[in-house]
Motif scaffolding. Structure first.
Motif, short mmCIF file in Angstrom:
data_model
loop_
_atom_site.label_atom_id
_atom_site.label_comp_id
_atom_site.label_asym_id
_atom_site.label_seq_id
_atom_site.Cartn_x
_atom_site.Cartn_y
_atom_site.Cartn_z
N LEU A 97 0.83 -1.21 0.00
CA LEU A 97 0.00 0.00 0.00
C LEU A 97 0.87 1.26 0.00
O LEU A 97 0.56 2.25 -0.67
CB LEU A 97 -0.94 0.00 1.22
N VAL A 98 1.93 1.22 0.76
CA VAL A 98 2.84 2.37 0.78
C VAL A 98 3.46 2.58 -0.60
O VAL A 98 3.57 3.71 -1.09
CB VAL A 98 3.94 2.19 1.86
N GLU A 99 3.82 1.48 -1.25
CA GLU A 99 4.39 1.57 -2.59
C GLU A 99 3.36 2.14 -3.58
O GLU A 99 3.68 2.96 -4.44
CB GLU A 99 4.87 0.18 -3.03
N HIS A 100 2.13 1.71 -3.41
CA HIS A 100 1.02 2.22 -4.24
C HIS A 100 0.94 3.76 -4.10
O HIS A 100 0.78 4.47 -5.09
CB HIS A 100 -0.27 1.55 -3.77
N CYS A 101 1.08 4.24 -2.89
CA CYS A 101 1.03 5.69 -2.64
C CYS A 101 2.28 6.38 -3.17
O CYS A 101 2.20 7.48 -3.72
CB CYS A 101 0.90 5.97 -1.14
N ARG A 102 3.41 5.72 -3.01
CA ARG A 102 4.66 6.33 -3.45
C ARG A 102 4.63 6.65 -4.94
O ARG A 102 5.16 7.66 -5.38
CB ARG A 102 5.83 5.39 -3.15
N GLN A 103 3.97 5.77 -5.69
CA GLN A 103 3.93 5.96 -7.14
C GLN A 103 2.96 7.06 -7.55
O GLN A 103 2.98 7.53 -8.68
CB GLN A 103 3.51 4.64 -7.82
N ARG A 104 2.09 7.47 -6.64
CA ARG A 104 1.01 8.38 -7.03
C ARG A 104 1.00 9.70 -6.27
O ARG A 104 0.15 10.56 -6.54
CB ARG A 104 -0.33 7.67 -6.83
N LEU A 105 1.89 9.84 -5.31
CA LEU A 105 1.86 11.04 -4.48
C LEU A 105 3.27 11.61 -4.31
O LEU A 105 4.25 10.87 -4.44
CB LEU A 105 1.31 10.72 -3.08
N ALA A 106 3.34 12.88 -3.98
CA ALA A 106 4.63 13.46 -3.59
C ALA A 106 5.17 12.66 -2.40
O ALA A 106 4.39 12.17 -1.57
CB ALA A 106 4.46 14.92 -3.23
N SER A 107 6.49 12.54 -2.32
CA SER A 107 7.09 11.61 -1.35
C SER A 107 6.68 11.89 0.08
O SER A 107 6.46 10.97 0.87
CB SER A 107 8.61 11.67 -1.47
N PHE A 108 6.51 13.18 0.43
CA PHE A 108 6.24 13.48 1.83
C PHE A 108 4.82 13.14 2.25
O PHE A 108 4.48 13.17 3.41
CB PHE A 108 6.55 14.96 2.14
N LYS A 109 3.98 12.80 1.26
CA LYS A 109 2.58 12.50 1.59
C LYS A 109 2.32 11.02 1.84
O LYS A 109 1.26 10.66 2.32
CB LYS A 109 1.68 12.95 0.44
N ARG A 110 3.24 10.17 1.46
CA ARG A 110 2.93 8.75 1.58
C ARG A 110 2.91 8.36 3.06
O ARG A 110 3.67 8.88 3.87
CB ARG A 110 3.92 7.91 0.79
N PRO A 111 2.03 7.44 3.42
CA PRO A 111 1.93 7.06 4.84
C PRO A 111 3.23 6.48 5.37
O PRO A 111 3.90 5.72 4.66
CB PRO A 111 0.82 6.01 4.83
N GLN A 112 3.54 6.86 6.59
CA GLN A 112 4.72 6.27 7.23
C GLN A 112 4.31 5.15 8.17
O GLN A 112 5.14 4.40 8.64
CB GLN A 112 5.48 7.36 8.01
#
Lengths: 58, 529
Positions: free
Chosen positions: B474-489
């Motif tokens: 899921l984090v990877e899914h976000c990484r591909q679609r959002l600016a880096s600082f927005k992905r869940p930690q």
């Protein structure tokens, strides 16, 4: 007559101009008379016909 | 008064004084003025006129400062863009700002080309650093151009268009007029007088209101600007020492990195006089540690502000950071360290109830602000402007309360916006990306306290029945679609999201649940900027 921050005041007698960086309640005086706030500029943003740019698009 | 006169006025008095320092090279007031005037000529040659917008996508370099003053000098509006935005996010920002010219640093040229900004109806591109094929090179153009000096502007003429939350699709462009920015500088800064005013280390990005106003104030004050391309703790420490920096501003995340750096050595910071911080809530342990380990002469200032208020509106001053005196005095100061201080003289601040009535001390309500330097509105968004500015008061949607002495304390945000390392993140945007994953039934995103970043992005995810997906995926899914600082930690899995009877998500309950339950993944905290 108060003076206002960021306004320019001109002496009608000698032409001196001052810029107020901090406004106050006092009256600015030069050559023995109150200085006049310089007229509000109409600004440049609402004017000017648009010429063609000198540099063509890259 | 034209914003560009913050440069030309002191330059006319002290032309030889060094004004800017970048990677070992110094520039005088006169030198900077000359470059700004020729850059204005170059922008005019590219077709920029009063009322246009000039966007810029670049880290902190002298060219950015030149472009800022040159654009303002023409009576056009400068639009500094968040250089960490993804291509699709940039396309949105450019769509809102509709600049006539887009100035681009080397590292962003490919991105800009990919998103098609160079097509016929898009802005005219120009490079800020090196020449590139088929794109005008602004410095070269400036060398050939006749100087253009600051135009007369009306107080309300637009000088800067600045996006509130870097990159989100819901980003709003705040309109700041020449008079707003000049008022901030005049009300907070003493004009240059030829004396040594020290050096300010500018590490905050110029697309952030703190970075931009710091540059303006230093220019007018005659304080040498030491420019740092991008914050990095070791470089920051090195510059403070070698450039004898006296003033600096850091967001809490930066301050923690400075403190954690193996290169931190208080004796090397002896030149430092004032260290301001802000842009996000400061964790108490971090500021307490800073007070302990920085040289005792350093004066700490918590500066709280917003883009909509042209930067700082409340300040917790150096006196409140000196943890000295009787035990009860120290205790009071420690409590105040959790506050944002008191409003500046040119600011009115009220705590309002839900009927817009002012609340007495001690009661929590919405923070509302009135000042002569309030924004002129959100560009192209009249409804959003009307909802935010009511009867001349900015409704911040920040909750807070005031104590008997006028100190203001934040109590969460009505809007649920997450502020991570000074960057605003709208939870709804991250939620939409998570929900687009085929294994996700629903998702909620919240901010959790984080000592390094102020807040971290945490996701609570409900998986579709019978479908497995890992937190990492899921984090990877976000990484591909959002600016880096927005992905869940952090990702927490749940059976259902807490909602009230009307189906409204209960974010506070989520925060409490998430902070009790260890996350399925807790991502690396560094190198994610």
């Amino acid at each position: 007559m108060a003076n206002q921050t960021a306004k320019r005041y001109v002496c009608a007698s000698c032409g001196s101009e001052i810029l107020v960086t901090r406004g106050g309640e006092g009256t600015l005086v030069c050559c023995g008379q109150p200085m006049q706030v310089r007229g509000a500029s109409p600004g440049v943003q609402a004017q000017l016909p648009r010429p063609e740019p000198e540099v063509q698009r890259g | 008064m034209n914003l560009a006169e913050l440069l030309t006025i002191p330059a006319s008095m002290f032309p030889d004084q060094e004004m800017l320092r970048f990677e070992g090279r110094g520039t005088s007031y006169a030198g900077l003025c000359e470059r700004v005037a020729r850059t204005a000529g170059a922008l005019r040659a590219l077709g920029v006129l009063a009322g246009d917008r000039v966007a810029a996508l670049e880290i902190n370099t002298p060219a950015m400062i030149e472009a800022l003053y040159a654009t303002a000098g023409l009576g056009a509006a400068f639009v500094p863009l968040n250089y960490r935005a993804r291509a699709d996010e940039l396309a949105h920002l450019l769509g809102v700002a509709a600049p006539r010219v887009l100035l681009v640093g080397d590292r962003y040229l490919d991105t800009v080309r990919e998103l098609g900004a160079a097509r016929a109806e898009g802005p005219q591109l120009a490079t800020l650093e090196h020449p590139a094929e088929g794109v005008p090179h602004l410095p070269a153009l400036a060398e050939q151009s006749a100087p253009v000096f600051p135009a007369e502007v009306a107080d309300e003429d637009l000088a800067v268009l600045m996006f509130t939350s870097g990159t989100t699709a819901a980003a709003k462009a705040v309109m700041l007029a020449h008079a707003d920015l000049v008022a901030f500088v005049f009300n907070t800064t003493e004009p240059a007088d030829g004396s040594d005013r020290g050096a300010v280390l500018l590490a905050a990005p110029l697309h952030h209101i703190a970075g931009l106003t710091a540059a303006l104030a230093a220019t007018f004050a005659g304080r040498r600007i030491v420019l740092l391309r991008q914050f990095e703790a070791e470089a920051w420490l090195h510059l403070v020492e070698t450039e004898r920096v006296t003033h600096a501003f850091l967001v809490p995340t930066m301050l923690k990195r400075v403190l954690d750096s193996p290169h931190f050595a208080a004796p090397n910071l002896a030149s430092l006089q004032v260290l301001s911080y802000g842009a996000a809530p400061m964790p108490l342990p971090v500021i307490r540690r800073a007070i302990e380990v920085f040289p005792p002469a350093v004066q700490f200032i918590n500066a709280f502000g917003q883009t909509e208020t042209t930067s700082t509106v409340a300040v917790l001053g150096p006196e409140d950071h000196r943890l000295e005196g009787a035990p009860e005095e120290v205790e009071r100061k420690l409590r105040r360290l959790a506050s944002i201080g008191r409003p500046l003289p040119d600011v009115e601040l009220r705590i309002l109830d839900d009927q817009s009535r002012a609340l007495p001390p001690g009661q929590v309500g919405e923070i509302a602000i009135r000042t002569e330097r309030l924004m002129r509105g959100y560009y192209g968004q009249e409804a959003a402007t009307r909802a935010t500015v009511q009867d001349g008061w900015l409704r911040t949607r920040d909750l807070g309360w005031m104590d008997e002495d006028g100190y203001v304390y934040l109590a969460g945000r009505a809007s649920d916006l997450i502020i991570r390392g000074g960057e605003n993140i709208a939870p709804q945007e991250v939620e939409a990306v998570l929900a687009s994953h085929p294994a996700v039934e629903e998702a909620a995103v919240i901010g959790l306290p984080d000592e390094e970043w102020g807040e971290q992005v945490a996701a609570v995810v409900v998986r579709r029945p019978g479908v497995e997906v890992s937190a990492e995926a899921l984090v990877e899914h976000c990484r591909q679609r959002l600016a880096s600082f927005k992905r869940p930690q952090a990702v927490v899995f749940a059976d259902a999201l807490p909602r009230n009877a009307l189906g409204k998500l209960l974010r506070q309950e989520l925060r409490e649940q998430a902070s009790r339950q260890p996350p399925a993944i807790s991502h690396q905290r560094s190198g994610q900027s």
